[in-house]
Design a protein around this motif. Structure first.
Motif, PDB file in Angstrom:
ATOM      1  N   HIS A 234       7.222   0.488   8.217  1.00 16.60           N
ATOM      2  CA  HIS A 234       6.642   1.406   9.414  1.00 16.60           C
ATOM      3  C   HIS A 234       7.648   2.851   7.708  1.00 16.60           C
ATOM      4  O   HIS A 234       8.248   3.128   7.908  1.00 16.60           O
ATOM      5  N   VAL A 235       5.659   3.496   6.688  1.00 14.79           N
ATOM      6  CA  VAL A 235       6.154   4.773   6.042  1.00 14.79           C
ATOM      7  C   VAL A 235       5.442   6.005   6.663  1.00 14.79           C
ATOM      8  O   VAL A 235       4.424   5.757   6.846  1.00 14.79           O
ATOM      9  N   THR A 236       6.103   6.659   6.918  1.00 12.64           N
ATOM     10  CA  THR A 236       5.194   8.143   7.000  1.00 12.64           C
ATOM     11  C   THR A 236       5.287   9.022   5.709  1.00 12.64           C
ATOM     12  O   THR A 236       6.224   9.238   5.009  1.00 12.64           O
ATOM     13  N   ALA A 237       4.384   9.475   5.440  1.00 13.40           N
ATOM     14  CA  ALA A 237       4.392  10.603   4.800  1.00 13.40           C
ATOM     15  C   ALA A 237       5.317  11.546   4.641  1.00 13.40           C
ATOM     16  O   ALA A 237       5.362  12.139   6.363  1.00 13.40           O
ATOM     17  N   ALA A 238       5.442  13.235   3.873  1.00 15.84           N
ATOM     18  CA  ALA A 238       5.769  13.851   4.022  1.00 15.84           C
ATOM     19  C   ALA A 238       4.783  15.146   4.675  1.00 15.84           C
ATOM     20  O   ALA A 238       3.513  14.839   4.685  1.00 15.84           O
ATOM     21  N   THR A 239       5.286  16.103   5.515  1.00 14.26           N
ATOM     22  CA  THR A 239       4.538  17.299   6.057  1.00 14.26           C
ATOM     23  C   THR A 239       4.522  18.207   5.585  1.00 14.26           C
ATOM     24  O   THR A 239       4.108  19.344   6.093  1.00 14.26           O
ATOM     25  N   SER A 240       5.307  18.284   4.601  1.00 11.19           N
ATOM     26  CA  SER A 240       5.798  19.799   3.765  1.00 11.19           C
ATOM     27  C   SER A 240       5.553  19.659   3.017  1.00 11.19           C
ATOM     28  O   SER A 240       6.052  18.293   1.913  1.00 11.19           O
ATOM     29  N   GLY A 241       5.861  20.236   1.735  1.00 16.72           N
ATOM     30  CA  GLY A 241       5.744  20.056  -0.064  1.00 16.72           C
ATOM     31  C   GLY A 241       4.166  19.759  -0.450  1.00 16.72           C
ATOM     32  O   GLY A 241       3.568  19.634  -0.143  1.00 16.72           O
ATOM     33  N   PRO A 242       4.063  19.820  -1.883  1.00 18.04           N
ATOM     34  CA  PRO A 242       3.161  19.543  -2.637  1.00 18.04           C
ATOM     35  C   PRO A 242       2.305  18.626  -3.074  1.00 18.04           C
ATOM     36  O   PRO A 242       0.777  18.838  -2.638  1.00 18.04           O
ATOM     37  N   TRP A 243       2.719  17.856  -1.805  1.00 17.90           N
ATOM     38  CA  TRP A 243       1.441  16.160  -2.006  1.00 17.90           C
ATOM     39  C   TRP A 243       2.077  16.032  -0.255  1.00 17.90           C
ATOM     40  O   TRP A 243       1.868  14.913  -0.222  1.00 17.90           O
ATOM     41  N   ALA A 244       2.437  17.112   0.244  1.00 22.96           N
ATOM     42  CA  ALA A 244       2.561  16.488   1.521  1.00 22.96           C
ATOM     43  C   ALA A 244       0.703  15.718   2.077  1.00 22.96           C
ATOM     44  O   ALA A 244       0.085  15.939   1.979  1.00 22.96           O
ATOM     45  N   GLY A 245       1.513  14.973   3.392  1.00 24.50           N
ATOM     46  CA  GLY A 245       0.186  14.155   4.002  1.00 24.50           C
ATOM     47  C   GLY A 245       0.124  12.998   2.982  1.00 24.50           C
ATOM     48  O   GLY A 245      -1.090  11.964   3.710  1.00 24.50           O
ATOM     49  N   PHE A 246       0.618  12.624   1.460  1.00 20.58           N
ATOM     50  CA  PHE A 246       0.061  11.670   1.034  1.00 20.58           C
ATOM     51  C   PHE A 246       1.564  10.693   0.954  1.00 20.58           C
ATOM     52  O   PHE A 246       2.498  11.096   0.973  1.00 20.58           O
ATOM     53  N   VAL A 247       0.952   9.156   0.819  1.00 12.64           N
ATOM     54  CA  VAL A 247       1.482   8.428   1.453  1.00 12.64           C
ATOM     55  C   VAL A 247       2.020   7.317   0.123  1.00 12.64           C
ATOM     56  O   VAL A 247       2.783   6.611  -0.265  1.00 12.64           O
ATOM     57  N   ILE A 248       0.618   7.310  -0.744  1.00  9.94           N
ATOM     58  CA  ILE A 248       0.587   6.242  -1.986  1.00  9.94           C
ATOM     59  C   ILE A 248      -0.387   7.064  -2.678  1.00  9.94           C
ATOM     60  O   ILE A 248      -1.446   7.378  -2.223  1.00  9.94           O
ATOM     61  N   VAL A 249      -0.040   7.269  -4.250  1.00 15.90           N
ATOM     62  CA  VAL A 249      -0.862   8.444  -4.575  1.00 15.90           C
ATOM     63  C   VAL A 249      -0.355   7.678  -6.214  1.00 15.90           C
ATOM     64  O   VAL A 249      -0.059   7.441  -6.891  1.00 15.90           O
ATOM     65  N   ALA A 250      -1.965   7.505  -7.382  1.00 11.60           N
ATOM     66  CA  ALA A 250      -1.791   6.443  -8.105  1.00 11.60           C
ATOM     67  C   ALA A 250      -2.140   7.744  -8.962  1.00 11.60           C
ATOM     68  O   ALA A 250      -3.450   8.425  -8.864  1.00 11.60           O
ATOM     69  N   ALA A 251      -1.202   7.894 -10.812  1.00  9.00           N
ATOM     70  CA  ALA A 251      -2.347   8.904 -11.467  1.00  9.00           C
ATOM     71  C   ALA A 251      -4.083   8.807 -11.642  1.00  9.00           C
ATOM     72  O   ALA A 251      -4.330   7.677 -11.890  1.00  9.00           O
ATOM     73  N   ARG A 252      -4.371   9.577 -11.981  1.00  8.43           N
ATOM     74  CA  ARG A 252      -5.890   9.627 -12.538  1.00  8.43           C
ATOM     75  C   ARG A 252      -6.558   8.826 -13.691  1.00  8.43           C
ATOM     76  O   ARG A 252      -7.767   8.493 -13.813  1.00  8.43           O
ATOM     77  N   ASN A 253      -5.876   7.959 -14.099  1.00  8.48           N
ATOM     78  CA  ASN A 253      -6.425   7.700 -14.711  1.00  8.48           C
ATOM     79  C   ASN A 253      -5.623   5.876 -14.932  1.00  8.48           C
ATOM     80  O   ASN A 253      -5.914   4.842 -15.656  1.00  8.48           O
ATOM     81  N   ASN A 254      -5.087   5.686 -13.703  1.00  3.85           N
ATOM     82  CA  ASN A 254      -4.385   3.903 -12.737  1.00  3.85           C
ATOM     83  C   ASN A 254      -5.805   3.328 -12.635  1.00  3.85           C
ATOM     84  O   ASN A 254      -6.103   4.023 -11.500  1.00  3.85           O
ATOM     85  N   THR A 255      -6.090   2.255 -13.491  1.00  2.53           N
ATOM     86  CA  THR A 255      -7.274   1.714 -12.802  1.00  2.53           C
ATOM     87  C   THR A 255      -6.587   0.475 -12.073  1.00  2.53           C
ATOM     88  O   THR A 255      -7.781  -0.892 -12.114  1.00  2.53           O
ATOM     89  N   GLU A 256      -5.655   0.636 -11.906  1.00  2.45           N
ATOM     90  CA  GLU A 256      -5.151  -0.669 -11.711  1.00  2.45           C
ATOM     91  C   GLU A 256      -5.433  -0.758 -10.433  1.00  2.45           C
ATOM     92  O   GLU A 256      -5.156  -0.492  -9.490  1.00  2.45           O
ATOM     93  N   ALA A 257      -5.654  -2.128 -10.006  1.00  3.95           N
ATOM     94  CA  ALA A 257      -6.076  -2.908  -8.841  1.00  3.95           C
ATOM     95  C   ALA A 257      -5.391  -2.768  -7.316  1.00  3.95           C
ATOM     96  O   ALA A 257      -4.023  -3.025  -7.819  1.00  3.95           O
TER      97      ALA A 257
END
Length: 440
Positions: A343-366
């Protein structure tokens, strides 16, 4: 001298002479008036041509920019279109950057809510015909706007993949109040088959939808094919960087991988040798070489950066955390097994508020993210370069406040998506592009 006066007197009495003198006097005035009228007409025509060319350029610009093209690429495309439609001796050669000046074709963008606008403007010195008239400036502007359409829960970014979004087998997927959207122009851009059940607001595909499902319910009645691509709405957000690795020694090898021994667990508490039932190890935010969760773990609020390793929830693990975002940098992978309880929830404030999992834009891993009816993620799963996400979320009736962006997405199990999640997602939305209109 007397003879001259006599001649003049005769001319004044002669009607033909009067006409000749009056014509000589009025001719310059008539020529000037005609020149003004002619130039006014030509100027109006030039301004009309300029406006029409700017309208075409603004519409092209807002379409391309709203679909994710770079500002420079859009400027080149729009400027060439403008000059192709508006040819004038004073037009600036936009292929030569040295010729850019205050009179050049200008293009600017703005965002009002989910509406993208492009403003095209141009000014030129108009050189009048005939003598006695000085050059004057003609300037025009055009503003085109692309309004947003329906909200998407799932967005596949790949422009050409076959089955960029796939729902098959015995899956049950419910996105009843938001869309499933694919940017692929393939004939099987969205692929639906087998005994799977799909309920959605609508399907949007740049290519075609291949659907042989017996159980397909669309609120829009029919899938939308051949639509404009939906750009990555978060492409301008700045990624964090990795820091010094957090040590997991002392956290207990039964709780986390590399957690050798028992003792002081990175300053969050002392893990006992003989742990009582229900005991949970607490982890703090920071950069981890890898993070394999094997037992019961509580995550403090903050950012967890996985630096090149694997984020794994093992099949018997139990994970809980509020205000948490996982970042997968430097080729980091994610592997969440169906047996995990989380049970994991994202932050609701800050630069990445609302995001729970973020991968780098050059990360092609499945990625594999398999939940169950007792597990939930709340937030945006944003892995824009991931070649595929295999997702099976919470299949309960209530669903989850989750959104998914990747190159390709395969729904492997039962998943339900809530629609009204503005608070949980910090007002972040994925909107399909709608109609383009001229504002000015």
């Amino acid at each position: 001298m007397k003879e001259v006066f006599v001649v003049m007197k005769c001319l004044l009495k002669n009607e033909e002479g009067n006409f000749g003198i009056m014509t000589a006097i009025l001719l310059p005035v008539l020529l000037l008036a005609g020149s003004v009228a002619l130039n006014a007409t030509n100027a109006v025509n030039e301004a009309s041509k300029m406006q029409a060319a700017l309208d075409a350029a603004a519409i092209t610009a807002v379409r391309s920019y709203a679909e994710g093209a770079s500002e420079n690429a859009v400027l080149i495309e729009a400027s060439k279109l403008f000059l192709a439609n508006f040819q004038t001796h004073s037009a600036v050669d936009l292929n030569n950057s040295a010729n850019f000046n205050e009179n050049a074709f200008q293009l600017a963008y703005s965002q009002v809510g989910h509406e993208t606008m492009a403003t095209a403007s141009y000014a030129a010195e108009y050189d009048p015909f005939f003598w006695g008239l000085t050059p004057y400036r003609i300037s025009r502007r055009s503003v085109a706007a692309r309004v947003a359409d329906k909200e998407a829960c799932i967005l596949a970014l790949h422009p050409a993949a076959s089955r960029a979004i796939e729902v098959s087998g015995s899956s049950t997927v419910d996105t009843a109040n938001c869309t499933i959207t694919s940017n692929s122009d393939d004939s099987q851009s969205i692929y639906l088959s087998g005994t799977a059940t799909l309920k959605s607001e609508c399907l949007y595909a740049t290519g075609k939808v291949s659907a042989t499902l017996a159980n397909l319910e669309l609120a829009c009645g029919k899938a939308h094919e051949g639509v404009s691509r939906t750009p990555d709405p978060f492409r301008k957000k700045a990624m964090p960087t990795a820091g010094n690795w957090v040590s997991l020694s002392g956290c207990g090898q039964n709780f986390v991988g590399s957690g050798s021994g028992n003792g002081d667990c990175n300053g969050t508490g002392k893990t006992p040798n003989q742990v009582p039932d229900g005991y949970s190890v607490t982890l703090k935010p920071g950069t981890y070489a890898g993070l394999e969760i094997k037992g019961k773990i509580t995550l403090q609020a903050g950012n967890y950066v996985i630096d090149g390793g694997v984020l794994k929830f093992a099949s018997q693990s139990t994970v809980s955390g509020e205000g948490v975002t996982f970042f997968l940098l430097n080729g980091a992978e994610i592997d969440i097994h169906g047996g995990a309880n989380f049970h994991v929830t994202a932050a609701t404030s800050g630069p990445w508020a609302g995001f729970v999992i973020v991968a780098a834009r050059n990360n092609t891993e499945a990625a594999v993210i398999n939940g169950n009816s007792n597990s939930s993620l709340t937030g945006i799963i944003y892995m824009p370069a991931a070649r595929e996400i295999q997702y099976s979320g919470n299949g309960s009736t209530g669903g989850e406040c989750v959104r998914i962006i990747a190159q390709e997405i395969t729904m492997t199990g039962n998943s339900g998506f809530k629609f009204n999640c503005k608070a949980e997602l910090a007002n972040n939305q994925i909107m399909n592009p709608g109609a383009i209109r001229l504002v000015q």
